[in-house]
Design a protein around this motif. Structure first.
Motif, PDB file in Angstrom:
ATOM      1  N   HIS A 321       0.840  -1.192   0.000  1.00 28.12           N
ATOM      2  CA  HIS A 321       0.000   0.000   0.000  1.00 28.12           C
ATOM      3  C   HIS A 321       0.879   1.247   0.000  1.00 28.12           C
ATOM      4  N   SER A 396      -4.179   2.891  -4.445  1.00 29.14           N
ATOM      5  CA  SER A 396      -5.505   2.291  -4.409  1.00 29.14           C
ATOM      6  C   SER A 396      -5.479   0.920  -3.743  1.00 29.14           C
ATOM      7  N   PRO A 397      -6.296   0.714  -2.699  1.00 29.64           N
ATOM      8  CA  PRO A 397      -6.383  -0.627  -2.100  1.00 29.64           C
ATOM      9  C   PRO A 397      -6.841  -1.681  -3.102  1.00 29.64           C
ATOM     10  N   TRP A 398      -7.696  -1.256  -4.063  1.00 33.88           N
ATOM     11  CA  TRP A 398      -8.167  -2.202  -5.077  1.00 33.88           C
ATOM     12  C   TRP A 398      -7.018  -2.674  -5.958  1.00 33.88           C
ATOM     13  N   VAL A 400      -3.890  -2.799  -5.083  1.00 34.46           N
ATOM     14  CA  VAL A 400      -3.065  -3.688  -4.257  1.00 34.46           C
ATOM     15  C   VAL A 400      -3.645  -5.095  -4.270  1.00 34.46           C
ATOM     16  N   SER A 401      -4.971  -5.189  -4.068  1.00 32.52           N
ATOM     17  CA  SER A 401      -5.623  -6.505  -4.007  1.00 32.52           C
ATOM     18  C   SER A 401      -5.566  -7.229  -5.351  1.00 32.52           C
ATOM     19  N   ASP A 440      -1.160  -5.532   5.360  1.00 31.43           N
ATOM     20  CA  ASP A 440      -2.443  -4.847   5.518  1.00 31.43           C
ATOM     21  C   ASP A 440      -2.592  -4.261   6.918  1.00 31.43           C
ATOM     22  N   LYS A 443      -0.595  -0.977   6.942  1.00 32.68           N
ATOM     23  CA  LYS A 443      -0.669  -0.228   5.687  1.00 32.68           C
ATOM     24  C   LYS A 443      -0.583   1.284   5.901  1.00 32.68           C
ATOM     25  N   SER A 447       1.510   4.110   3.636  1.00 33.19           N
ATOM     26  CA  SER A 447       0.626   4.851   2.733  1.00 33.19           C
ATOM     27  C   SER A 447       0.368   6.289   3.167  1.00 33.19           C
TER      28      SER A 447
END
Length: 500
Positions: A321, A396-398, A400-401, A440, A443, A447
């Motif tokens: 992140h 963006s967390p998305w 990262v995922s 996580d 994070k 970040s």
């Protein structure tokens, strides 16, 4: 073949790399501050040495203050607590007694737990030079969750009659624990310690160890006590019903976790209920291994920064992140302890609560990308490995995922399937999953950049004699991060029994 399947986020993926705006070789203080506007026109841009008032070095030596005094430490079995005990014993040789409150754990009594504590390599130098000083440690059975700390009458009487300084470092630090439990330990436990302090015959200083992230919803954190996020009675009232995830977020008032929320509440409690007890709050940022004496690099658990640093170095997880240019705040555990020990000697005001931020963000900032590179370098030195392992950061967390799933998790499953086909034990998913959990969990560290003011901390440091500055270093400007992370990795392998 397995390496390529498991770690495809590499130089081959130029598209991903091109999306990142990072600068890996930036670390010197001047460059770091310039890049964030900390010189010239920024409100934080003052030269860090110009703000320090001049103090004559006429203070009583720190060791002399503690001579003949008895100390009480809570959380003595923890990482900080062990360092408190060792530093006080070693640097303050004339100290009388150190009472350590320890709860019975899994049937192990306080005396046995103390024996386990002193078996740590941390105490090896003390054992070589003055082994009898270990007899000054007195275990006291107690529990932060119980009324009056669960102390026996005789033990309480001994503490009230003899203790002059209290270091309260006991806390529930696990982020995933329910808020009710965390408040019970971190707030109500602190209340009970304060009740005890107010009854002590010789009380001179109460030092509460909080966390720098108790106020991290702010961008700039001053060395002051902030208002509580809510009234404690209102929090308890809201918690009486079964709270949904959405309701819990509302209760936390923007705090990162139940831990940081409870610490913010405890700080306010300390300010309101310390009475006539001279009181100090020390706010450390992310706690790292020992920097100096007695064992550079010593660490005894995977909490704090240790797990993330290890993952940064070995490259099992490559997707993180945040950004490479994020300022990451970290402080060696001995610097926190030394600050608290010194601050207690200057605690003469029983009205206002003094706050000291033990942080590096403004004085010796760590850039996230630099941290990653240094950890990888230290790892390669230990393994005599010339390979390179890149890391990728996404805001963006998305992202990262998605990137983690496609370019790490799926290949890890494929690699494990291949191992099973060959009759071997699968291991790649097992290695990757805990690294992702740690990523996580921390994070915010990678970040978001925070800035903690440290004028009071640094003003305290300049009052010390040169000898005391050598014995009790806590100015983060003096930390050489290159050397620190090399020792940190050596410590992980040596003291956490990590096999190469």
């Amino acid at each position: 073949m397995l390496r390529r399947l498991l770690y495809p986020v590499s130089a081959d993926f130029k598209l991903i790399e091109g999306q990142l705006k990072c600068f890996s070789n930036m670390h010197t203080t001047s460059k770091t501050r310039d890049s964030f506007g900390l010189h010239n026109n920024h409100s934080l841009s003052r030269n860090r040495t110009d703000v320090l008032p001049e103090h004559p070095n006429t203070c009583t030596p720190i060791a002399d203050f503690y001579a003949g005094k008895s100390i009480l430490i809570t959380g003595g079995a923890g990482f900080l607590g062990k360092v408190f005990i060792e530093r006080l014993l070693f640097n303050c040789s004339e100290i009388d007694k150190i009472f350590v409150i320890l709860r019975e754990k899994k049937g192990i009594k306080a005396e046995q737990r103390l024996q386990h504590i002193t078996e740590s390599p941390l105490f090896s130098k003390l054992k070589e030079t003055r082994p009898k000083d270990l007899d000054k440690i007195v275990p006291i059975e107690g529990d932060m969750e119980l009324e009056r700390l669960g102390l026996k009458s005789d033990d309480q009487k001994t503490i009230l009659e003899n203790v002059s300084v209290v270091f309260h470092s006991a806390a529930e630090i696990r982020f995933h624990k329910p808020l009710k439990h965390t408040l019970k330990v971190n707030v109500e436990g602190t209340r009970e310690v304060l009740k005890l302090c107010r009854q002590m015959d010789k009380m001179e200083a109460f030092v509460y160890v909080s966390t720098a992230y108790s106020q991290a919803e702010r961008k700039i954190i001053e060395e002051i006590v902030y208002p509580p996020p809510d009234k404690l009675s209102e929090v308890y009232k809201t918690l009486e019903s079964n709270n949904s995830t959405k309701e819990m977020k509302q209760i936390l008032k923007g705090k990162f976790s139940t831990y940081t929320f409870s610490k913010a509440m405890a700080e306010s409690l300390v300010a309101e209920e310390h009475g006539n007890v001279p009181t100090i709050i020390v706010r450390p940022s992310v706690v790292g291994a020992i920097c100096g004496e007695p064992l550079p690099g010593w660490v005894d658990n995977w909490n704090g920064a240790t797990g993330l640093i290890y993952d940064f170095g070995r490259g099992v997880n490559k997707v993180f992140h945040g950004q490479r240019e994020t300022i990451t705040d970290m402080i060696p555990v001995d610097y926190i302890v030394n600050l608290a020990i010194v601050a207690a000697t200057k605690c003469s005001d029983n009205k206002d609560v003094k706050v000291y931020n033990s942080c590096s963000s403004l004085d010796n900032p760590l850039i996230c990308g630099y941290l990653k590179d240094k950890c990888a370098e230290a790892y390669r030195k230990i393994h005599n490995d010339n390979s390179t392992a890149k890391a990728y950061f996404f805001k963006s967390p998305w992202m990262v995922s998605i990137v983690c799933l496609l370019y790490q998790m799926v290949p890890a499953h494929v690699a494990d399937f291949w191992l099973r086909c060959r009759g071997m034990e699968p291991r790649y998913v097992k290695e990757l999953k805990p690294a992702i959990v740690r990523r996580d969990l921390l994070k915010k560290l990678t970040s978001m950049s925070f800035f903690w003011r440290t004028e009071q901390t640094r003003s305290l440091y300049v009052t010390l004699s040169q000898q005391d500055q050598r014995q009790f270093p806590f100015d983060p400007k003096n930390v050489s991060w290159d050397e620190y992370f090399e020792n940190y990795f050596k410590g992980i392998y040596k003291y956490l029994n990590v096999k190469k």
